[in-house]
Structures are given as structure tokens and as C-alpha cells.
Design a protein around this motif. Structure first.
Motif, short mmCIF file in Angstrom:
data_model
loop_
_atom_site.label_atom_id
_atom_site.label_comp_id
_atom_site.label_asym_id
_atom_site.label_seq_id
_atom_site.Cartn_x
_atom_site.Cartn_y
_atom_site.Cartn_z
N GLY A 29 0.68 -0.94 0.23
CA GLY A 29 0.11 0.12 0.29
C GLY A 29 0.62 1.47 0.37
O GLY A 29 0.77 2.58 -0.83
N TRP A 30 2.20 1.10 0.54
CA TRP A 30 3.04 2.57 0.93
C TRP A 30 3.64 2.81 -0.53
O TRP A 30 3.48 3.85 -0.53
CB TRP A 30 3.69 1.94 2.64
N LEU A 31 3.99 1.18 -1.05
CA LEU A 31 4.50 1.84 -1.86
C LEU A 31 3.99 2.10 -3.29
O LEU A 31 4.03 3.12 -4.34
CB LEU A 31 5.55 0.31 -2.63
N LEU A 32 2.50 1.80 -3.63
CA LEU A 32 1.64 2.24 -4.44
C LEU A 32 1.68 3.61 -4.36
O LEU A 32 1.08 4.63 -5.70
CB LEU A 32 0.54 1.64 -4.06
N TRP A 33 1.14 4.25 -2.94
CA TRP A 33 0.52 5.76 -2.86
C TRP A 33 1.75 6.46 -3.16
O TRP A 33 1.99 7.15 -3.85
CB TRP A 33 0.42 5.87 -1.54
N GLU A 34 3.40 5.64 -3.04
CA GLU A 34 4.58 6.86 -3.06
C GLU A 34 4.92 6.63 -4.64
O GLU A 34 5.29 7.90 -5.65
CB GLU A 34 5.71 6.24 -2.90
N LEU A 35 4.80 5.99 -5.54
CA LEU A 35 4.37 5.49 -6.40
C LEU A 35 3.90 6.54 -7.04
O LEU A 35 4.09 7.47 -8.63
CB LEU A 35 4.19 4.43 -7.88
N HIS A 36 2.18 7.03 -6.95
CA HIS A 36 0.92 7.55 -7.73
C HIS A 36 1.68 9.59 -7.03
O HIS A 36 1.54 9.87 -8.53
CB HIS A 36 -0.23 7.32 -7.03
N LEU A 37 2.26 9.21 -5.74
CA LEU A 37 2.60 10.72 -5.31
C LEU A 37 3.49 10.99 -6.28
O LEU A 37 4.08 12.38 -7.02
CB LEU A 37 2.76 10.65 -4.15
N ARG A 38 4.54 10.06 -6.58
CA ARG A 38 5.68 10.96 -7.46
C ARG A 38 5.34 11.32 -8.83
O ARG A 38 5.96 12.13 -9.33
CB ARG A 38 6.85 9.38 -7.62
N GLN A 39 4.35 10.21 -9.16
CA GLN A 39 3.96 10.36 -10.50
C GLN A 39 3.48 11.55 -10.16
O GLN A 39 2.99 12.59 -11.72
CB GLN A 39 3.00 9.59 -11.18
N CYS A 40 2.47 11.63 -9.16
CA CYS A 40 1.92 13.29 -9.40
C CYS A 40 2.79 15.06 -9.72
O CYS A 40 2.99 15.65 -9.75
CB CYS A 40 1.08 13.63 -8.48
N VAL A 306 -9.41 9.26 -8.55
CA VAL A 306 -10.64 10.18 -9.20
C VAL A 306 -10.43 11.39 -10.39
O VAL A 306 -10.41 11.18 -10.87
CB VAL A 306 -11.34 9.75 -8.45
N TYR A 307 -9.44 12.31 -9.17
CA TYR A 307 -9.38 13.22 -9.88
C TYR A 307 -7.98 13.31 -11.00
O TYR A 307 -8.54 13.96 -12.11
CB TYR A 307 -8.99 14.04 -8.44
N VAL A 308 -6.76 12.34 -10.75
CA VAL A 308 -6.39 12.50 -11.92
C VAL A 308 -6.46 11.91 -12.90
O VAL A 308 -6.53 13.05 -14.19
CB VAL A 308 -4.89 12.12 -11.33
N ASP A 309 -6.93 11.25 -12.99
CA ASP A 309 -7.33 9.79 -14.57
C ASP A 309 -8.61 10.53 -14.78
O ASP A 309 -8.86 10.22 -16.49
CB ASP A 309 -7.17 8.47 -13.54
N TYR A 310 -9.87 11.17 -14.49
CA TYR A 310 -10.73 10.96 -14.75
C TYR A 310 -11.27 12.68 -14.33
O TYR A 310 -12.06 13.03 -14.87
CB TYR A 310 -11.80 9.83 -14.12
N PHE A 311 -10.57 13.14 -14.03
CA PHE A 311 -10.83 14.47 -14.39
C PHE A 311 -10.40 15.63 -14.61
O PHE A 311 -10.40 16.24 -15.12
CB PHE A 311 -11.61 15.50 -12.65
#
Length: 468
Positions: A29-40, A306-311
Motif C-alpha cells: 500500500g505504501w509503495l503504491l501511494w508513493e509511486l502515485h505521489l511521485r507521478q503527480c 479519480v481526480y487524476v485519471d478521470y477529471f
């Protein structure tokens, strides 16, 4: 003895396996969140809510900092007494509904106040009117929200004040005090604009609600040909400056940033984030507390996606598209909501509902603000030429600088004359079908009292017929 030893080994293995699964889920869970955050961060996404908070206005220049509003916001006996002064009696069925051609029943107000003289009945509110109109002399306006401890008390207070000024405008209008009625409407617009820089969806929706209140007195005055040219000019200028599309975009960017802030706070109590059922059935809270913390990170990632991918990628296109709404993107969000039903998607689905419900409301009321500005120009044209024009282009540049574009398809607002004494202005609405100006309210009224309007169907329209 051998049985006990084997049992202990099995139990120890199970505990070890459970701990291993906990560790794996926490790390995953932490890795998925950190990867998502770095992409943002790599994309340059704005994730700091504080960066969206508007700068403070000096109290001496701020209408919202006037003593009357400070007293109304107090959570004590003084505040309660002041808020009691805003209370209107209930008239149930007497409210006007301009969207179906229904005028306010002033006799219902007379009955509610037990006074045939509405001027006398309204004197009870004079202390509030005097203080608010004194505050209205200040050049700027915004309530300074405490974003660390939101309570939205100012929003409920503004809705009460808006309803009060709506009634005052109608009474002034029917008593022939059209200049005062125009001032009442303009003050309502200003009250709504106290929230125009607030980066939260609740602020946008309350602002939309107050602006929608202005339409009943404006429509009744236009239908009865009561307004004067100079009053229509200033009202039209106020309405054409409104931009709810921009505010909606700001609000949803703010909601995203605020979700980052609150979701991190939820990590201290991840059970409140993981399962909505905890709020429905507290008896299971002990079980939810045993869930891996990594699941909270997964929930955070799902909400933000939801915000990133679809909005967000589509709301940025509103500038490119000339202020048009991202209808297709919002519809995809709603469809996604229908197909994802599990505990990890409860919060993301709430976000999808927020986006799917917010954009149609913003689009409809933005259209009605545009229609109100054009309606003021049409009435000014009629005052000069004794009839309405055959086409809207006749209004430019003497009565309005340009014809607003439909927020749905980017074309100029539609206009049809209704005989020689009326007309309809409209947008094709959320369903993108031209229905000759027939709104969902009109369709529901034709179907019967039990029918409810579907705001995603029908045109968004402003229809004027002469008063009977």
C-alpha cells in the motif's frame, strides 16, 4: 505432549503468516501511494491546499468583516438572537417558480406575517437591513475561513440572508420601488461573491444557491415590464461578470488538495478511512482497526486517481474549449461509479458522485446567469424599440458587448420569439439535445404534480411571457 507441541507450531506458523501478510500489505500500500505521489509531483500537480487559500482582506475594506456578520457568526446567545432575526415565516406552496412561469404569491406572505401591509411586516428586519447595507459600502468582500477547522456557519447564514433579500426585492418590486429592488438583487449577487475565491465545493454550491435566488425577482420584473433602462443595465453587467465554471474548477482542485491533507490525518485512525460501514455500525470498529495500514494508503491512492485519471486532465481543457463543460469526462466518472462497488471504492465513488452532481448544477446556473444578462439587454431593447429583436445579434454592441456562448457546445445561446410579446433563451443542456427550450421543469410539470425534474434532461432555459 506431541499434540500440544504440534498445536503450538501450527499457531506460531499462523501468527507468522498473518504478520507476514500484514507487512506485505503495508509495504504494498505504501509503495503504491508513493509511486502515485511521485507521478503527480513529476507532472507538476498542485497538491498544497494552502497555496489555494486566498490572501486575507483588510477588515476595514471587507464587507464580510463588518460587525453585523461577526455577530451573526457567533456561536452564543448573541449569535442565536441575531440569527433569529433572519427567520422568515413558512409559506409552503406560495413560493414562486419562475422556471415554470409561476409568480410569487404575495397573499401567502401576507397570511404568513398576519399583516396585509408587507412593508410594515418587514420592519422587523430593518436592524439587519441597515447594518448589512452599511457593510455593503466596503469595497471588497470575503469571509475569512478557518481551513483547519471548517464549520460552514457563514454558508448557512448567507443562505438565510439571501432568502430575506429575495423577499425584500419582490416586495420592493411590487410596491414600485424598482431601484431599491435592483439594489436588493445586486446585494444578493455580492453576498454570493463572498465565496467566489473559496476552494471548496460546498462554497461553490452555496454560491450557486444564492445566485439562483436572484432570478425570481429579476424574472418577475422583466415579465411585468417593471424595470427601467439604467436598472437593467447595471443588473446585466453584474450577471455577465459571473463565472461559475472557473469557480467549480477551483473548488474541485481545492477538494483534491484538501483530500490529501485530510487523508494523511486519517492515517492516525485508518479505520475511519477504510470502511464507510464503521459510521453505520460502530459495533464492527474493533474489527476494522485490525486491518493493515497499507489498505489506507490504497484508499488514498484510489481517491486521488479519480481526480487524476478521470477529471483534472479534462477540466484544464475548459480554457481551451472556451469555457465549455467536460460533459463526456463527467459521464465517464458516473459510469465508473456504477461498475466499482467494493470497500476500497466507497470513498472514490463519493468523489465521483460529487463531481457528477456538481458540474451539471454549475453549468445550469452559469447558463441562467448568462440568460439573465441577455434578458436584461433584451428588455432594454424592447424599451427603446417597443418590441423584441428577431435575433440576438441586434443587441450588440449597444445593449450587450457580446452574446454569451453555450457552456455545452460553444455556440451562441439559442433564442426564439414566442409570438410578439415573449421569448425563450436556452442552452441545449447536459444531454446536448436541442429541445426548443423545453426544460426538465416544464416537462415534469406537464407530466403531473408527482413528477420530479431530471436536471440532466431537457434544455436549460429562460422563458418570458407577459404578466397576466
Amino acid at each position: 505432549m506431541k499434540i500440544v507441541k504440534k498445536t503450538m507450531i501450527i499457531l506460531a506458523s499462523l501468527v507468522g503468516l498473518i504478520l507476514l501478510l500484514y507487512a506485505e500489505e503495508n509495504v504494498r500500500g505504501w509503495l503504491l501511494w508513493e509511486l502515485h505521489l511521485r507521478q503527480c509531483i513529476k507532472r507538476g500537480d498542485q497538491l498544497d491546499f494552502n497555496a489555494l487559500i486566498p490572501p486575507r482582506i483588510p477588515d476595514a475594506q471587507n464587507m464580510a468583516a463588518a460587525p453585523i456578520f461577526a455577530e451573526l457568526l457567533k456561536m452564543d446567545t448573541v449569535g442565536d438572537a441575531r440569527n433569529g432575526m433572519l427567520r422568515l415565516p413558512d409559506i409552503s406552496e406560495g413560493w414562486g417558480r419562475w422556471m415554470i412561469g409561476k409568480r410569487e404569491d404575495m397573499r401567502a406572505w401576507q397570511a404568513a406575517f398576519s399583516n396585509d401591509d408587507l412593508n410594515a411586516a418587514m420592519t422587523r428586519y430593518d436592524p439587519v437591513f441597515v447594518e448589512i447595507e452599511k457593510a455593503n459600502r466596503r469595497p471588497l468582500t470575503r469571509f475569512e475561513q478557518d481551513y483547519t477547522n471548517l464549520n460552514f456557519r457563514s454558508h448557512s447564514m448567507l443562505l438565510k440572508v439571501g432568502k430575506l433579500y429575495r423577499l425584500k426585492a419582490l416586495i420592493d418590486l411590487y410596491q414600485g420601488r424598482t431601484e431599491a429592488a435592483a439594489d436588493d438583487i445586486r446585494l444578493m449577487v455580492r453576498l454570493a461573491n463572498t465565496m467566489q475565491d473559496e476552494p471548496l465545493l460546498t462554497s461553490t454550491l452555496v454560491r450557486i444557491g444564492i445566485l439562483a435566488m436572484t432570478l425570481q425577482p429579476l424574472w418577475e420584473g422583466i415579465s411585468a415590464h417593471r424595470w427601467k433602462d439604467n436598472e437593467l443595465r447595471v443588473l446585466g453587467d453584474d450577471f455577465k461578470r459571473l463565472d461559475l465554471i472557473q469557480h467549480m474548477d477551483l473548488a474541485l482542485r481545492g477538494e483534491r488538495c484538501y483530500s490529501h491533507k485530510t487523508l494523511h490525518q486519517f492515517l492516525k485512525t485508518p479505520e475511519k478511512l477504510l470502511f464507510y460501514e464503521i459510521y453505520v455500525n460502530p459495533a464492527i470498529s474493533w474489527l476494522v482497526k485490525l486491518t493493515p495500514r497499507g489498505w489506507a494508503y490504497i484508499k488514498m491512492r484510489n481517491v486521488d486517481k479519480v481526480y487524476v485519471d478521470y477529471f483534472l486532465a479534462h477540466t484544464n481543457m475548459t480554457t481551451i474549449l472556451g469555457g465549455r463543460l467536460p460533459v463526456e469526462s463527467v459521464e465517464r466518472i458516473c459510469l465508473k461509479n456504477q461498475t466499482h462497488r467494493n470497500s476500497f471504492n466507497i470513498s472514490p465513488n463519493l468523489v465521483r458522485n460529487m463531481i457528477g452532481g456538481g458540474w451539471p448544477k454549475a453549468g445550469e446556473v452559469q447558463t441562467l446567469m448568462q440568460c439573465a444578462a441577455v434578458a436584461c439587454a433584451l428588455e432594454r431593447y424592447r424599451l427603446t424599440n417597443k418590441s423584441y429583436p428577431d435575433q440576438l445579434e441586434s443587441l450588440t454592441p449597444d445593449y450587450i458587448d457580446r452574446i454569451p456562448l453555450d457552456v455545452i457546445d460553444g455556440k451562441p445561446l439559442r433564442y426564439q420569439q414566442d409570438g410578439s410579446v415573449g421569448y425563450v433563451l436556452y442552452s441545449v443542456g447536459w444531454n446536448r439535445r436541442d429541445e426548443a427550450g423545453v426544460s426538465s421543469f416544464e416537462s415534469a410539470t406537464a407530466e403531473g404534480a408527482s413528477a420530479r425534474p431530471d436536471k440532466k434532461q431537457g434544455d436549460w432555459s429562460w422563458r418570458v411571457k407577459p404578466a397576466p
